[in-house]
Write a protein that holds these residues in place. Sequence first.
Motif, short mmCIF file in Angstrom:
data_model
loop_
_atom_site.label_atom_id
_atom_site.label_comp_id
_atom_site.label_asym_id
_atom_site.label_seq_id
_atom_site.Cartn_x
_atom_site.Cartn_y
_atom_site.Cartn_z
N THR A 63 36.35 42.70 20.66
CA THR A 63 35.77 43.76 21.48
C THR A 63 35.65 45.04 20.66
O THR A 63 36.18 45.14 19.55
CB THR A 63 36.66 44.03 22.71
OG1 THR A 63 37.91 44.58 22.24
CG2 THR A 63 36.91 42.79 23.52
N GLY A 64 34.98 46.00 21.24
CA GLY A 64 34.88 47.31 20.59
C GLY A 64 36.25 47.95 20.40
O GLY A 64 36.48 48.64 19.41
N ALA A 65 37.14 47.71 21.34
CA ALA A 65 38.50 48.24 21.23
C ALA A 65 39.22 47.62 20.03
O ALA A 65 39.99 48.31 19.33
CB ALA A 65 39.29 47.99 22.51
N ASP A 66 38.98 46.34 19.78
CA ASP A 66 39.58 45.68 18.62
C ASP A 66 39.08 46.31 17.32
O ASP A 66 39.84 46.56 16.39
CB ASP A 66 39.27 44.18 18.62
CG ASP A 66 39.88 43.44 19.78
OD1 ASP A 66 40.99 43.82 20.21
OD2 ASP A 66 39.25 42.48 20.25
N VAL A 67 37.78 46.55 17.27
CA VAL A 67 37.18 47.16 16.08
C VAL A 67 37.74 48.57 15.88
O VAL A 67 38.07 48.95 14.75
CB VAL A 67 35.64 47.17 16.19
CG1 VAL A 67 35.03 47.95 15.03
CG2 VAL A 67 35.09 45.75 16.24
N GLN A 68 37.87 49.33 16.97
CA GLN A 68 38.42 50.69 16.86
C GLN A 68 39.86 50.64 16.37
O GLN A 68 40.27 51.45 15.53
CB GLN A 68 38.34 51.43 18.20
CG GLN A 68 38.83 52.86 18.12
CD GLN A 68 38.06 53.71 17.12
OE1 GLN A 68 36.84 53.74 17.14
NE2 GLN A 68 38.77 54.39 16.23
N ARG A 69 40.65 49.72 16.89
CA ARG A 69 42.05 49.59 16.46
C ARG A 69 42.13 49.26 14.97
O ARG A 69 42.93 49.84 14.24
CB ARG A 69 42.75 48.50 17.30
CG ARG A 69 44.17 48.26 16.91
CD ARG A 69 45.08 49.42 17.31
NE ARG A 69 46.43 49.11 16.90
CZ ARG A 69 47.17 49.91 16.13
NH1 ARG A 69 46.70 51.06 15.76
NH2 ARG A 69 48.36 49.55 15.78
N THR A 71 39.86 49.96 12.75
CA THR A 71 39.42 51.18 12.05
C THR A 71 40.57 52.17 11.94
O THR A 71 40.80 52.76 10.88
CB THR A 71 38.24 51.82 12.80
OG1 THR A 71 37.18 50.88 12.89
CG2 THR A 71 37.75 53.08 12.11
N ASP A 72 41.32 52.34 13.02
CA ASP A 72 42.47 53.24 13.01
C ASP A 72 43.52 52.79 12.01
O ASP A 72 44.09 53.60 11.28
CB ASP A 72 43.08 53.36 14.41
CG ASP A 72 42.17 54.08 15.39
OD1 ASP A 72 41.22 54.75 14.95
OD2 ASP A 72 42.44 53.98 16.61
N ARG A 77 45.95 55.70 10.64
CA ARG A 77 46.42 56.38 11.86
C ARG A 77 47.45 55.49 12.55
O ARG A 77 47.25 54.30 12.70
CB ARG A 77 45.25 56.63 12.81
CG ARG A 77 44.30 57.65 12.26
CD ARG A 77 43.23 57.98 13.27
NE ARG A 77 42.02 58.24 12.50
CZ ARG A 77 40.83 57.75 12.75
NH1 ARG A 77 40.64 56.97 13.77
NH2 ARG A 77 39.81 58.04 11.98
N THR A 83 42.64 60.06 18.08
CA THR A 83 41.63 59.74 17.07
C THR A 83 40.68 60.89 16.84
O THR A 83 39.83 60.83 15.97
CB THR A 83 40.82 58.49 17.49
OG1 THR A 83 40.18 58.76 18.75
CG2 THR A 83 41.70 57.27 17.58
N VAL A 85 38.31 61.84 18.75
CA VAL A 85 36.99 61.56 19.30
C VAL A 85 36.89 62.12 20.69
O VAL A 85 37.75 62.13 21.46
CB VAL A 85 36.71 60.04 19.33
CG1 VAL A 85 35.36 59.75 19.94
CG2 VAL A 85 36.81 59.48 17.94
#
Length: 85
Positions: A63-69, A71-72, A77, A83, A85
């Motif tokens: 999911t997008g949340a997985d990709v954001q995690r 990335t973090d 981070r 973040t 944002v």
Amino acid sequence: MDTFPDLGSLSDQELKDLIQQLTEEEIDISYKRRILHGKIDILRAELVNRLRKKHETGEEVITGADVQRLTDILAGRAAGEDTGV
């Protein structure tokens, strides 16, 4: 954390006793570590099986949340930090 004793002030028997005590403590910690690693391996295997089933049925696996995690994590981070944002 306990302070390390003045080794020069310990008798030979006290040194032997301290070695024995720390050896027993290390054995206990190593055992607990192996148990934790086993549990982690079981949990990871379960997650892989679930993701495999989702993929086979056509469900969204990432999911997008997985990709954001990710990335973090790659940006260094820590969990729960803002973040910006």
